[in-house]
Design a protein around this motif. Sequence first.
Motif, PDB file in Angstrom:
ATOM      1  N   GLU A   1       0.817  -1.212   0.000  1.00 38.93           N
ATOM      2  CA  GLU A   1       0.000   0.000   0.000  1.00 38.93           C
ATOM      3  C   GLU A   1       0.853   1.266   0.000  1.00 38.93           C
ATOM      4  O   GLU A   1       0.544   2.228  -0.706  1.00 38.93           O
ATOM      5  CB  GLU A   1      -0.945  -0.015   1.197  1.00 38.93           C
ATOM      6  CG  GLU A   1      -1.941   1.114   1.182  1.00 38.93           C
ATOM      7  CD  GLU A   1      -2.962   1.019   2.303  1.00 38.93           C
ATOM      8  OE1 GLU A   1      -3.755   1.970   2.424  1.00 38.93           O
ATOM      9  OE2 GLU A   1      -2.973   0.026   3.042  1.00 38.93           O
ATOM     10  N   GLN A   2       1.929   1.297   0.754  1.00 38.21           N
ATOM     11  CA  GLN A   2       2.773   2.488   0.823  1.00 38.21           C
ATOM     12  C   GLN A   2       3.398   2.802  -0.535  1.00 38.21           C
ATOM     13  O   GLN A   2       3.481   3.962  -0.929  1.00 38.21           O
ATOM     14  CB  GLN A   2       3.865   2.324   1.889  1.00 38.21           C
ATOM     15  CG  GLN A   2       4.712   3.567   2.070  1.00 38.21           C
ATOM     16  CD  GLN A   2       3.898   4.805   2.435  1.00 38.21           C
ATOM     17  OE1 GLN A   2       2.899   4.739   3.136  1.00 38.21           O
ATOM     18  NE2 GLN A   2       4.319   5.956   1.945  1.00 38.21           N
ATOM     19  N   LEU A   3       3.799   1.775  -1.268  1.00 36.21           N
ATOM     20  CA  LEU A   3       4.377   2.006  -2.597  1.00 36.21           C
ATOM     21  C   LEU A   3       3.336   2.553  -3.561  1.00 36.21           C
ATOM     22  O   LEU A   3       3.650   3.376  -4.428  1.00 36.21           O
ATOM     23  CB  LEU A   3       4.990   0.718  -3.139  1.00 36.21           C
ATOM     24  CG  LEU A   3       6.209   0.192  -2.384  1.00 36.21           C
ATOM     25  CD1 LEU A   3       6.675  -1.124  -2.979  1.00 36.21           C
ATOM     26  CD2 LEU A   3       7.332   1.214  -2.382  1.00 36.21           C
ATOM     27  N   VAL A   4       2.107   2.108  -3.410  1.00 34.44           N
ATOM     28  CA  VAL A   4       1.026   2.618  -4.248  1.00 34.44           C
ATOM     29  C   VAL A   4       0.778   4.097  -3.934  1.00 34.44           C
ATOM     30  O   VAL A   4       0.576   4.906  -4.834  1.00 34.44           O
ATOM     31  CB  VAL A   4      -0.259   1.781  -4.072  1.00 34.44           C
ATOM     32  CG1 VAL A   4      -1.430   2.419  -4.789  1.00 34.44           C
ATOM     33  CG2 VAL A   4      -0.024   0.361  -4.570  1.00 34.44           C
ATOM     34  N   ARG A   5       0.828   4.448  -2.677  1.00 35.92           N
ATOM     35  CA  ARG A   5       0.651   5.859  -2.298  1.00 35.92           C
ATOM     36  C   ARG A   5       1.753   6.732  -2.904  1.00 35.92           C
ATOM     37  O   ARG A   5       1.494   7.834  -3.383  1.00 35.92           O
ATOM     38  CB  ARG A   5       0.609   6.007  -0.788  1.00 35.92           C
ATOM     39  CG  ARG A   5      -0.632   5.425  -0.164  1.00 35.92           C
ATOM     40  CD  ARG A   5      -0.650   5.667   1.355  1.00 35.92           C
ATOM     41  NE  ARG A   5      -1.744   4.981   1.977  1.00 35.92           N
ATOM     42  CZ  ARG A   5      -3.000   5.409   1.993  1.00 35.92           C
ATOM     43  NH1 ARG A   5      -3.309   6.551   1.413  1.00 35.92           N
ATOM     44  NH2 ARG A   5      -3.943   4.711   2.607  1.00 35.92           N
TER      45      ARG A   5
ATOM     46  N   VAL B   1      -2.057  11.050  -9.476  1.00 33.24           N
ATOM     47  CA  VAL B   1      -3.252  10.293  -9.829  1.00 33.24           C
ATOM     48  C   VAL B   1      -4.489  11.072  -9.408  1.00 33.24           C
ATOM     49  O   VAL B   1      -4.623  11.470  -8.246  1.00 33.24           O
ATOM     50  CB  VAL B   1      -3.225   8.894  -9.173  1.00 33.24           C
ATOM     51  CG1 VAL B   1      -4.525   8.154  -9.395  1.00 33.24           C
ATOM     52  CG2 VAL B   1      -2.042   8.093  -9.718  1.00 33.24           C
ATOM     53  N   THR B   2      -5.407  11.294 -10.356  1.00 29.40           N
ATOM     54  CA  THR B   2      -6.616  12.084 -10.087  1.00 29.40           C
ATOM     55  C   THR B   2      -7.880  11.232 -10.052  1.00 29.40           C
ATOM     56  O   THR B   2      -8.947  11.740  -9.757  1.00 29.40           O
ATOM     57  CB  THR B   2      -6.789  13.183 -11.162  1.00 29.40           C
ATOM     58  OG1 THR B   2      -6.839  12.562 -12.452  1.00 29.40           O
ATOM     59  CG2 THR B   2      -5.643  14.180 -11.111  1.00 29.40           C
ATOM     60  N   TYR B   3      -7.765   9.955 -10.353  1.00 32.24           N
ATOM     61  CA  TYR B   3      -8.920   9.060 -10.318  1.00 32.24           C
ATOM     62  C   TYR B   3      -8.890   8.255  -9.013  1.00 32.24           C
ATOM     63  O   TYR B   3      -7.843   8.133  -8.367  1.00 32.24           O
ATOM     64  CB  TYR B   3      -8.922   8.130 -11.542  1.00 32.24           C
ATOM     65  CG  TYR B   3      -7.613   7.416 -11.777  1.00 32.24           C
ATOM     66  CD1 TYR B   3      -7.322   6.214 -11.141  1.00 32.24           C
ATOM     67  CD2 TYR B   3      -6.652   7.949 -12.628  1.00 32.24           C
ATOM     68  CE1 TYR B   3      -6.117   5.565 -11.341  1.00 32.24           C
ATOM     69  CE2 TYR B   3      -5.453   7.310 -12.837  1.00 32.24           C
ATOM     70  CZ  TYR B   3      -5.191   6.118 -12.191  1.00 32.24           C
ATOM     71  OH  TYR B   3      -3.998   5.485 -12.397  1.00 32.24           O
ATOM     72  N   PRO B   4     -10.030   7.715  -8.603  1.00 34.45           N
ATOM     73  CA  PRO B   4     -10.064   6.974  -7.342  1.00 34.45           C
ATOM     74  C   PRO B   4      -9.282   5.661  -7.416  1.00 34.45           C
ATOM     75  O   PRO B   4      -9.260   4.984  -8.443  1.00 34.45           O
ATOM     76  CB  PRO B   4     -11.552   6.702  -7.114  1.00 34.45           C
ATOM     77  CG  PRO B   4     -12.240   7.013  -8.379  1.00 34.45           C
ATOM     78  CD  PRO B   4     -11.338   7.837  -9.229  1.00 34.45           C
ATOM     79  N   VAL B   5      -8.634   5.335  -6.304  1.00 32.85           N
ATOM     80  CA  VAL B   5      -7.885   4.093  -6.178  1.00 32.85           C
ATOM     81  C   VAL B   5      -8.299   3.428  -4.874  1.00 32.85           C
ATOM     82  O   VAL B   5      -8.337   4.064  -3.830  1.00 32.85           O
ATOM     83  CB  VAL B   5      -6.360   4.338  -6.175  1.00 32.85           C
ATOM     84  CG1 VAL B   5      -5.589   3.040  -5.949  1.00 32.85           C
ATOM     85  CG2 VAL B   5      -5.912   5.018  -7.463  1.00 32.85           C
TER      86      VAL B   5
END
Length: 92
Positions: free
Chosen positions: A25-29, A37-41
Amino acid sequence: MSAIYNTYKAKGLVVLGVNVPWDKEQLVRVFMDVYKVTYPVGRDAGGKITQLYAIDATPTSLFVDRAGLLVDQHVGGLEEADFRQRIEALLK
């Protein structure tokens, strides 16, 4: 992807990012911050989405039409022009 999303969202494009169970999760953040990133994840911690769509590699792109039907799935990266071509076909 954010540029594509911002271009086509007024025409009905919805982009959802899914953080698969094997990605930290931290790498994704960090990715989201770096690439603005402007779309929901969302996080698929339990792997239900990953399993439902048989996702076993990232990136994987799913293309769903206006009726909610999965019409295409691509494993691996796509050039921006390829994304735009597929999206324009779906938004007709």
